[in-house]
Design a protein around this motif. Sequence first.
Motif, mmCIF file in Angstrom:
data_model
loop_
_atom_site.group_PDB
_atom_site.id
_atom_site.type_symbol
_atom_site.label_atom_id
_atom_site.label_comp_id
_atom_site.label_asym_id
_atom_site.label_seq_id
_atom_site.Cartn_x
_atom_site.Cartn_y
_atom_site.Cartn_z
ATOM 1 N N ASP A 1 -7.959 103.789 55.773
ATOM 2 C CA ASP A 1 -8.887 104.910 54.952
ATOM 3 C C ASP A 1 -8.521 105.491 53.602
ATOM 4 O O ASP A 1 -9.219 106.255 53.049
ATOM 5 C CB ASP A 1 -9.282 106.107 56.082
ATOM 6 C CG ASP A 1 -9.887 105.421 57.274
ATOM 7 O OD1 ASP A 1 -9.542 106.242 58.453
ATOM 8 O OD2 ASP A 1 -10.592 104.621 57.018
ATOM 9 N N ASP A 2 -7.210 105.125 53.170
ATOM 10 C CA ASP A 2 -6.763 105.604 52.016
ATOM 11 C C ASP A 2 -7.413 105.390 50.782
ATOM 12 O O ASP A 2 -7.470 106.087 49.850
ATOM 13 C CB ASP A 2 -5.122 105.737 52.009
ATOM 14 C CG ASP A 2 -4.290 106.426 53.124
ATOM 15 O OD1 ASP A 2 -3.383 106.000 53.678
ATOM 16 O OD2 ASP A 2 -4.952 107.546 53.518
ATOM 17 N N ASP B 1 -4.573 105.595 61.028
ATOM 18 C CA ASP B 1 -4.364 106.989 61.266
ATOM 19 C C ASP B 1 -4.991 107.373 62.538
ATOM 20 O O ASP B 1 -4.803 108.426 62.906
ATOM 21 C CB ASP B 1 -4.718 107.744 60.217
ATOM 22 C CG ASP B 1 -3.795 107.371 58.712
ATOM 23 O OD1 ASP B 1 -4.289 107.326 57.813
ATOM 24 O OD2 ASP B 1 -2.669 107.067 58.930
ATOM 25 N N ARG C 1 -14.571 111.063 53.063
ATOM 26 C CA ARG C 1 -13.141 110.147 53.297
ATOM 27 C C ARG C 1 -12.708 109.531 51.849
ATOM 28 O O ARG C 1 -11.972 108.735 51.922
ATOM 29 C CB ARG C 1 -13.148 109.453 54.526
ATOM 30 C CG ARG C 1 -13.310 110.468 55.632
ATOM 31 C CD ARG C 1 -13.370 109.694 56.994
ATOM 32 N NE ARG C 1 -11.984 109.392 57.391
ATOM 33 C CZ ARG C 1 -11.904 108.575 58.569
ATOM 34 N NH1 ARG C 1 -13.127 108.116 59.000
ATOM 35 N NH2 ARG C 1 -10.851 108.291 59.105
ATOM 36 N N ALA D 1 -2.333 97.175 63.592
ATOM 37 C CA ALA D 1 -2.624 97.293 62.396
ATOM 38 C C ALA D 1 -2.444 98.910 61.730
ATOM 39 O O ALA D 1 -2.451 99.811 62.778
ATOM 40 C CB ALA D 1 -3.834 97.051 62.210
ATOM 41 N N PRO D 2 -2.123 99.164 60.527
ATOM 42 C CA PRO D 2 -1.792 100.444 60.065
ATOM 43 C C PRO D 2 -3.146 101.128 60.217
ATOM 44 O O PRO D 2 -4.097 100.949 59.743
ATOM 45 C CB PRO D 2 -1.508 100.197 58.567
ATOM 46 C CG PRO D 2 -2.087 98.952 58.174
ATOM 47 C CD PRO D 2 -2.139 98.107 59.554
ATOM 48 N N TRP E 1 4.011 101.116 60.772
ATOM 49 C CA TRP E 1 3.503 99.480 60.804
ATOM 50 C C TRP E 1 4.121 98.768 59.927
ATOM 51 O O TRP E 1 4.421 97.573 59.923
ATOM 52 C CB TRP E 1 2.070 99.670 60.448
ATOM 53 C CG TRP E 1 1.310 98.395 60.707
ATOM 54 C CD1 TRP E 1 1.122 97.945 62.045
ATOM 55 C CD2 TRP E 1 0.847 97.408 60.004
ATOM 56 N NE1 TRP E 1 0.530 96.490 61.861
ATOM 57 C CE2 TRP E 1 0.309 96.447 60.748
ATOM 58 C CE3 TRP E 1 1.066 97.346 58.591
ATOM 59 C CZ2 TRP E 1 -0.250 95.149 60.067
ATOM 60 C CZ3 TRP E 1 0.565 96.015 57.676
ATOM 61 C CH2 TRP E 1 -0.069 94.975 58.815
ATOM 62 N N TRP F 1 -12.887 96.045 57.175
ATOM 63 C CA TRP F 1 -11.793 94.980 57.190
ATOM 64 C C TRP F 1 -12.023 94.165 58.569
ATOM 65 O O TRP F 1 -11.671 92.964 58.646
ATOM 66 C CB TRP F 1 -10.482 95.648 57.754
ATOM 67 C CG TRP F 1 -9.375 95.078 57.609
ATOM 68 C CD1 TRP F 1 -8.785 94.578 56.501
ATOM 69 C CD2 TRP F 1 -8.454 94.367 58.628
ATOM 70 N NE1 TRP F 1 -7.603 93.928 56.837
ATOM 71 C CE2 TRP F 1 -7.602 93.766 58.080
ATOM 72 C CE3 TRP F 1 -8.722 94.598 60.045
ATOM 73 C CZ2 TRP F 1 -6.634 93.106 59.010
ATOM 74 C CZ3 TRP F 1 -7.769 94.168 60.737
ATOM 75 C CH2 TRP F 1 -6.837 93.545 60.200
ATOM 76 N N ALA G 1 -6.310 94.287 52.236
ATOM 77 C CA ALA G 1 -5.227 93.634 52.852
ATOM 78 C C ALA G 1 -5.242 94.068 54.069
ATOM 79 O O ALA G 1 -4.594 93.587 55.149
ATOM 80 C CB ALA G 1 -4.128 94.173 52.228
ATOM 81 N N ALA G 2 -5.797 95.316 54.601
ATOM 82 C CA ALA G 2 -5.446 95.876 56.175
ATOM 83 C C ALA G 2 -6.560 97.047 55.986
ATOM 84 O O ALA G 2 -6.786 97.862 55.147
ATOM 85 C CB ALA G 2 -3.841 96.360 56.226
ATOM 86 N N PRO G 3 -6.668 97.590 57.371
ATOM 87 C CA PRO G 3 -7.867 98.365 57.720
ATOM 88 C C PRO G 3 -7.022 99.874 57.167
ATOM 89 O O PRO G 3 -5.884 99.923 57.910
ATOM 90 C CB PRO G 3 -8.117 98.506 58.818
ATOM 91 C CG PRO G 3 -6.859 97.642 59.598
ATOM 92 C CD PRO G 3 -6.341 96.715 58.584
ATOM 93 N N GLN H 1 2.153 95.759 50.755
ATOM 94 C CA GLN H 1 1.382 97.012 51.209
ATOM 95 C C GLN H 1 2.210 98.211 51.277
ATOM 96 O O GLN H 1 1.593 99.331 51.086
ATOM 97 C CB GLN H 1 0.346 96.921 52.408
ATOM 98 C CG GLN H 1 -0.468 95.626 52.441
ATOM 99 C CD GLN H 1 -1.062 95.513 53.771
ATOM 100 O OE1 GLN H 1 -1.286 96.505 54.372
ATOM 101 N NE2 GLN H 1 -1.278 94.249 54.067
ATOM 102 N N ARG I 1 -2.543 115.165 61.630
ATOM 103 C CA ARG I 1 -3.444 114.065 61.677
ATOM 104 C C ARG I 1 -3.279 113.219 62.992
ATOM 105 O O ARG I 1 -3.791 112.485 63.258
ATOM 106 C CB ARG I 1 -3.227 112.917 60.814
ATOM 107 C CG ARG I 1 -3.529 113.466 59.201
ATOM 108 C CD ARG I 1 -2.676 112.808 58.222
ATOM 109 N NE ARG I 1 -3.617 111.466 57.930
ATOM 110 C CZ ARG I 1 -3.086 110.577 56.655
ATOM 111 N NH1 ARG I 1 -2.064 110.763 56.321
ATOM 112 N NH2 ARG I 1 -4.029 109.640 56.330
#
Lengths: 610, 610
Positions: A495-496, B495, A338, B492-493, B440, A440, A491-493, B247, B338
């Motif tokens: 996966d990108d 996927d 990933r 939180a953001p 988000w 995170w 800044a935030a969780p 973000q 996804r």
Amino acid sequence: MRTSIATVSLSGSLTEKLTAASRAGFDGVEIFENDLLASPLTPEEIRDRCADLGLSIDLYQPMRDIEAVPSDEFARNLRRAERKFQLMRRLGADTVLVCSSVSPLAVDDDVLAARQLRQLAEVAQQFGMRVAYEALAWGRHVSTYDHAWRIVERADHPALGTCLDSFHILARGSDPKGIQDLPGEKIFFLQLADAPLLAMDVLQWSRHHRCFPGQGGFDVAGLLRHVLSTGYDGPLSLEVFNDVFRQAEAGPTAVDARRSLLVLQESVGAASLPAPVVPTGVAFAELVTPDAQPLAALLGALGFARTARHRGKPVDLWQQGEARILVNTGPSGLPHSRLRSSGGTPIDGTGLAALGLESPDPAGAARRAEALLAPVLPRRRAPQDVPLDAVAAPDGTELFFCATDRLELPNWLTDFEDLEHTREASNVHRIDHLALTQPWHHFDEAALFHRSVLGLQAQQSVDVADPYGLLRSRAVTNADGSVRIALTVGAAPTDDTVHAQHIALATDDVVAAARRFREAGGHLLPIPGNYYDDLAARFDLTEEELATYRELGILYDRDEHGVFRHCYTHTVGRVFFELVQRDTGYRGYGAQNAPVRLAAQHAAGGVTGG
Amino acid sequence: MRTSIATVSLSGSLTEKLTAASRAGFDGVEIFENDLLASPLTPEEIRDRCADLGLSIDLYQPMRDIEAVPSDEFARNLRRAERKFQLMRRLGADTVLVCSSVSPLAVDDDVLAARQLRQLAEVAQQFGMRVAYEALAWGRHVSTYDHAWRIVERADHPALGTCLDSFHILARGSDPKGIQDLPGEKIFFLQLADAPLLAMDVLQWSRHHRCFPGQGGFDVAGLLRHVLSTGYDGPLSLEVFNDVFRQAEAGPTAVDARRSLLVLQESVGAASLPAPVVPTGVAFAELVTPDAQPLAALLGALGFARTARHRGKPVDLWQQGEARILVNTGPSGLPHSRLRSSGGTPIDGTGLAALGLESPDPAGAARRAEALLAPVLPRRRAPQDVPLDAVAAPDGTELFFCATDRLELPNWLTDFEDLEHTREASNVHRIDHLALTQPWHHFDEAALFHRSVLGLQAQQSVDVADPYGLLRSRAVTNADGSVRIALTVGAAPTDDTVHAQHIALATDDVVAAARRFREAGGHLLPIPGNYYDDLAARFDLTEEELATYRELGILYDRDEHGVFRHCYTHTVGRVFFELVQRDTGYRGYGAQNAPVRLAAQHAAGGVTGG
């Protein structure tokens, strides 16, 4: 002492929470009412589940808005309470938390409050239960622990005591010294939580930002000392409302929680753990990679020589001065699939997998780590290997406790066979610091881990503006700065983007080191010209100095103690190197320059961070 | 009036920021110094880029810690300022923001501050520049706008004026009325930002929680009226520091920003937009699905009949009372690949794609939406279709403006051909509300969109505890409650979990509706028995009533105005239904019960949320 945790502190279903608490070694739990309501298990099934898991149910909580109300309202409250006592009997819990009323019906009348709490205690006693009365920091009329205690004292009933909560006491700024004067047997329960020192509405602070003792800014240990001086012998129980822990996996959070209690107990002399063994240097950093060539080219350009090879594994040792880098092309546990750069392109799995830390007592360091619930790794990977003590950090980095120069102890270098190499004039003499990006949900855990397990000091957390979000960074170091690890979190969780790790190499002449790197074919991260115009405005640098920095992409910072000059290499996988020339007094990491560096890395299309 | 935005308000590289600002229709930008430093473009290239994009550079900012310092320090500051004026000349900017000093060197001496600012202005004038002096809310000695103005007045230089910032003024609680007394030509710049009303340290509040006007709790319009009354004719410029916007993608944020300015201008009479056309009901909800069968079974069990079919597309109309659901098996734009349930299993793409809103003036509603930068959708999808006005909401939901019962206007029902069906006794009479999970990064944007574009009222935001994180929910409604949309956002953001959307159906008898659904083969979400024990403790319900609720999984809430009873169906894809019996006076959505419902949905393994 017995340890306990409120189910609200952990995420998931009630079953998941109980399992996590048990696995982390807690003795008991507080059952938070909403967790019970939302559970498909009956109270009897919950009782049995706890018993199977070796957990006592130390508290049922909370019962709200009971006291100091008109008599018809109080009659309704008593009926409600009876229902709850029946429930608690089914659950096998014998203590209920009553928190001071926030109801608009409540009146400011201690006599009435005491009389009604006494009546409640009378009913509780008939059920074999006890009532622990606690002052909420935002209670309508009762908001301090001493006020709650005066009401309990006035009510004077054996089934009524008080509950102390470190958050409510310390967030209000109350002096916890007065706790000493309470009779220990009337403290029915003790809830512990820490919090970062924020100037904000106390209710919001409490509901969203509590953390485990040692992760915030409160003197929880000082408060605990006062409580223990009363003879209190109930459990130490954690009650933490935290937006991040709510999202994190319950298992690691429970371990983090229990570690915090162990450290707290140690700090008040209530537990004896193996003493901390503070590392005295960095023995090596180990990189794993599917393809050694790009790293070999990078290390070669930096002036490292391939000096030895592992006898049993595809691991090379690269060395320059005291800086040692292992390059491992064996299978690694890093999640490759990933990984994406900030631009979205897949990257290879090159990453930092392990650190060797010089330790005055490797076995002792491992004993402390194990006592503090760090996962202990096998001492030998293969039968012929030298046995080494190692544990895993919360981010998965393997930490080896080494004694590189002490012949009487097992030496990791014994596993390596020297290779022929030419030793050139060296610019780099050691590893200045390592920057490790943390998962995170486990940033606070990571700082506590490095502090408590390794005995490092944690510095202030700083915000760093990345073009695509704020990062937070916090360094942990030993006293002389020979071990410095910067823990960074995004800044935030997400996966990108996978933020990088990096290794900063100490040099006495960053200009020479950078030139040498570039001449050897290395790519220095280009820094925008605007940055140098700003340097010219802010500092009295000569034109020549400026021109050199501009040419090489060297960044500059200065505090009252000294100057810091640094530049960056290109990135391989998720790893890059920094060359650092640090004046003795300078304590930072060039955080001021980080936004410029991050933007430059985004522009170059590589992974960023660290 | 000219509109402008500070580059710090948007994410990305400077180029990305400028492009987003231009596309959203801003006239100019403030260049935030750090964005320039981190950009590989030269000042001249930035100037040209702005010119190409039709953007003026209205401000360069900030210049810090200039005034009220010892003379040697001030001499250094002047040299630094000269460098910046040179830079601004290359950039083509003629106004610089100087914010009040936070330096420990600064002294509390207005006379000195004024003299030094006058000297600075003198230098600025030589470069053809102007200095706008602003009071930071946390300035060391100057922290209020009137204090900054007194210093500017005393300095009395044509190149020196003041900059007003709504955040600094309103966060301090200053009365903005005094602004009226300032000479408009001495207000060199106006920065606008809103913020939620938080009791917290003003520096943290400012750096992390600012938002666009209309998204927070400040009376920005009131302040703007005072500013305009002075004759100020400079730009209205947004300067927002916000962790979430940092973000988010720059493009949508810039549109959100400009929409907020348009609404603000309208509210002070400085812009005339087409008037809001408040929707008067829900005409339909449209679900897309790869397979109609599971939805057909669910709707059938709920008592819906398939009453009509679209003439040209695979869309069925299901109806019961005034509740109309379209089931579309055509290709949809929803991202299927996804989608995962909370348990990690992939789910199909069934989701809510469109809403029909009854509108007194569909064309007018669309004109307002377009004026407020909502993406306008084609009025006809196929040549034979009835033309319908429609726009896209920030979460991608298509909003159709309908006039179902007005024969003189194009009617969406004309596209449908009646099917034979038997009309059974009906339990459901209309859609009570819709719950839409928001992306988000766009929760504040969504509330402002629904308020400004549709003319709905936004209610208070509430926190809802999901077992795996806190959700936030905020309802937007029309005055009589015939349109209610609950906007929900996850913790939180991520996927990993897609939160569901749901449709709540109004019934006069939730017990009968639930029984009927179950008898027709529907699955009601099972609610834990513990919940009903708690209901028994909290409310005076008869044993029989309780037993019925327990049997059917009906949840219960009560406020001072009435009772709310509700239950949930199983989930198809990411959609489920709620049956709702609402007393007239009850205004909420049973938020008290949401944690229990969410836990039950997690336990059932489906997607959760909404």
